[in-house]
Design a protein around this motif. Sequence first.
Motif, PDB file in Angstrom:
ATOM      1  N   LEU A  62       0.777  -1.233   0.132  1.00  0.00           N
ATOM      2  CA  LEU A  62      -0.049  -0.013  -0.061  1.00  0.00           C
ATOM      3  C   LEU A  62       0.858   1.263   0.098  1.00  0.00           C
ATOM      4  CD1 LEU A  62      -2.976   1.153   0.471  1.00  0.00           C
ATOM      5  CD2 LEU A  62      -2.552   0.946   2.794  1.00  0.00           C
ATOM      6  N   LYS A  63       0.602   2.115  -1.024  1.00  0.00           N
ATOM      7  CA  LYS A  63       1.640   3.121  -1.017  1.00  0.00           C
ATOM      8  C   LYS A  63       0.950   4.623  -0.362  1.00  0.00           C
ATOM      9  CE  LYS A  63       4.331   0.887  -3.641  1.00  0.00           C
ATOM     10  NZ  LYS A  63       5.391   0.456  -2.675  1.00  0.00           N
ATOM     11  N   ALA A  64      -0.500   4.926  -0.724  1.00  0.00           N
ATOM     12  CA  ALA A  64      -1.065   6.026  -0.081  1.00  0.00           C
ATOM     13  C   ALA A  64      -2.591   5.616  -0.088  1.00  0.00           C
ATOM     14  CB  ALA A  64      -1.073   7.137  -1.093  1.00  0.00           C
ATOM     15  N   ALA A  65      -3.346   6.157   1.058  1.00  0.00           N
ATOM     16  CA  ALA A  65      -4.748   5.666   1.119  1.00  0.00           C
ATOM     17  C   ALA A  65      -5.537   6.945   1.582  1.00  0.00           C
ATOM     18  CB  ALA A  65      -4.940   4.700   2.069  1.00  0.00           C
ATOM     19  N   ASP A 119       0.369   8.100   3.861  1.00  0.00           N
ATOM     20  CA  ASP A 119       1.335   8.428   2.843  1.00  0.00           C
ATOM     21  C   ASP A 119       2.492   7.379   3.085  1.00  0.00           C
ATOM     22  OD1 ASP A 119       2.732   9.371   0.488  1.00  0.00           O
ATOM     23  OD2 ASP A 119       3.254  11.233   1.388  1.00  0.00           O
ATOM     24  N   ALA A 120       2.910   6.528   2.278  1.00  0.00           N
ATOM     25  CA  ALA A 120       4.060   5.653   2.310  1.00  0.00           C
ATOM     26  C   ALA A 120       5.313   5.739   1.698  1.00  0.00           C
ATOM     27  CB  ALA A 120       3.584   3.946   2.499  1.00  0.00           C
ATOM     28  N   GLU A 121       4.826   6.235   0.558  1.00  0.00           N
ATOM     29  CA  GLU A 121       6.035   6.545  -0.412  1.00  0.00           C
ATOM     30  C   GLU A 121       5.932   8.100  -1.094  1.00  0.00           C
ATOM     31  OE1 GLU A 121       7.174   3.225  -3.113  1.00  0.00           O
ATOM     32  OE2 GLU A 121       6.413   4.436  -4.522  1.00  0.00           O
ATOM     33  N   PRO A 122       6.754   8.922  -1.279  1.00  0.00           N
ATOM     34  CA  PRO A 122       6.571  10.209  -1.908  1.00  0.00           C
ATOM     35  C   PRO A 122       6.144   9.949  -3.179  1.00  0.00           C
ATOM     36  CG  PRO A 122       9.012   9.953  -0.768  1.00  0.00           C
ATOM     37  CD  PRO A 122       8.323   8.659  -0.917  1.00  0.00           C
ATOM     38  N   GLY A 123       5.260  11.168  -3.425  1.00  0.00           N
ATOM     39  CA  GLY A 123       4.515  11.091  -4.576  1.00  0.00           C
ATOM     40  C   GLY A 123       3.391  10.255  -4.777  1.00  0.00           C
ATOM     41  N   SER A 124       3.045   9.405  -3.772  1.00  0.00           N
ATOM     42  CA  SER A 124       1.750   8.681  -3.956  1.00  0.00           C
ATOM     43  C   SER A 124       0.651   9.451  -3.213  1.00  0.00           C
ATOM     44  CB  SER A 124       2.041   7.211  -3.111  1.00  0.00           C
ATOM     45  OG  SER A 124       3.135   6.828  -3.418  1.00  0.00           O
TER      46      SER A 124
END
Lengths: 363, 289
Positions: free
Chosen positions: B48-51, B74-79
């Motif tokens: 999961l990258k963002a939610a 937010d797990a990853e920049p840009g997501s």
Amino acid sequence: MQELQWSSLFAINVVLDGIALVIIAVLLVRIIPMKQNLTEIRMFYGMCVMNILLAVIDAVKFLQFILFANNNTVSEAYVMICIPVGEILSMMIVVQWLLFVNFSLHQSRDLIRRRYPVILIPFFAAVILQLGSIVLVIAGFISKRSETLFEGDILYFLSALILLFYIAVAIVIVHREKKRKRLPRFVAIVPMAICVLFGYLLDLFTNFSLLPLFLAAGLISVEYSIMKQSSYEDYKTGYFNRKYVRKIMDYIEHNEIKGGTVIRFSTESDASSFAKILHRMEPDNNKTIFMGDGLFLVVSETQSEAVINRYTSVIIRESERRGLNIKEEHFTRTDEEPEEFFAGIIHGNRDRNGASAEEREKV
Amino acid sequence: MFFQELHESNIHKYKEIVGKDRAEDISRYFFRGIACFDDPDDDSEESLKAAMIWELKSAESDEDTASEITWVYDAEPGSLEAALDEYSKRVRDEDVRRSFFELTDIGNNEKDVLSLSGFNLSSAESRDLRICLKEFGELRALRRKAPNYIYNLGSIDSDQFEQGMIKIMFNQNAAALEDMYYLPKEWFDEKVSCCVMTDGCVNGFLLVHRYPSGLIRPVLFYSVGADSNYNLLDMMRYSVHAALAEYPDDTPVLIRRRTKSVSKLTDKLFPGKKGEAVISGKRIEQEDR
């Protein structure tokens, strides 16, 4: 000569009590055939019976003055017992009237049960004191010590204070309800309040016993309220009848109320069964009118389509569950005159957007 | 980026990240959620990258529809930027006019992303007050026992529940939840929630929901008819006594100060009590019609 003057005064008081009895008799004869507002009518009967007792006790008091000229201890004791009994009866009439006002406004027995244990504390306290004074009279009569008999003035003022308190409570209740609900109502409290106050004051400051007569005059206004309310009610459904539409229209116009929605339910099934369903789900500020021929109008202050849709869907579902066939339409009022708005709904020539079918045709 | 809608049937996969309480909310009528992944074939929690989760407000009223973002991840920049773009598309489809949020658990990175996406951010005091159950028990006004016409929610049937709700529904400010009238009776804590009965009809409710985390939230506190103010106080007494008997003293109670009257009440009951510091933000999604 002075004795003759006193006798005439006593005779006038007997006549005044007689007039009070006649007024009450006329009121009872007029109200007995009524079928609506039975709880209020029972309360009214209670007030009448107590006033009859008050007038009779008062009349007997003056009659025995005329007959025995107040020259024996038995008649003296009777007079001393009459005073507290009269006080208790007049307080009971005012308390009953307060119950009547409350019930007429809220139509709720539970509410009365919850409110009155507290409100009636002063009344019961005063009754205990009055009964105490009767015991003193009897004790004085038995022990032949008449100095214990003359302690009535304080109790009289106490009763007057309690009556004032209950009148104030009635005014507050009506005022609060007026603020809470923007609807026409029928309870008139001012005439009865004035009659009670004047009856008491004149009783206190003149030689005439006017309380039974003034209370009877006050009961005329109570009966008038019942009659007026009943004339706007359909006793089979418990809802207002079509005459009330005019009342609502006048009220909207007079108070410049904007907006609102009218829901039109029509049924070919039993109207009183449908009325029961409506009663159970009646929101606080809605008013329902039974127009006859299975047609009900629910007048609501809300304009929210979502609220109205949910309300009507539950009513229809509930009706279908009970085997009733119901048709529903609702109409939101914009800036039209109330008369034009209601006429279109009642005659069924108005569409849901507020314009009449004829008007739309013209366009 | 691949987006998956969050709903009742898939939320269990992300329960660790989303949290038990938010996971429960997603099954409700006006709640929406999206999860963002790199690989459409891998929708596991680890990838999961963002939610985001949001709730539609005033969707069924005559007012303009709004959306409240209740959670961002937010797990990853840009997501999160991508998730916010997807969010914008989805809310516009539902005719949402404006978005807003009040969030406590966001880092600087999320703040920057939200700000860049057009949200006006500011620090504020939360409208939510968290009060310990014990503190309610200490209130003098609530010590007296409730009268016998206050009934436990479990003791009324669903017909009576619906009848009561219909009466209250006509006052649109009564309910704290958008989907209040869609929620079944069982959703509320039947041991702590209560109602007032007058002449055989329900005339008022104090409905409480207990979240899976144990948090208690009163969601409907309303009474109609004469004496409604007394009924409110009596219902409060009933619920506090029932909650103290049922749950530990340190159970948190969440009160949302959504109207002036609620704020006035909390100020009176708990003077000086403040809400948490939050970051609030708002953005116009579509201009007014």
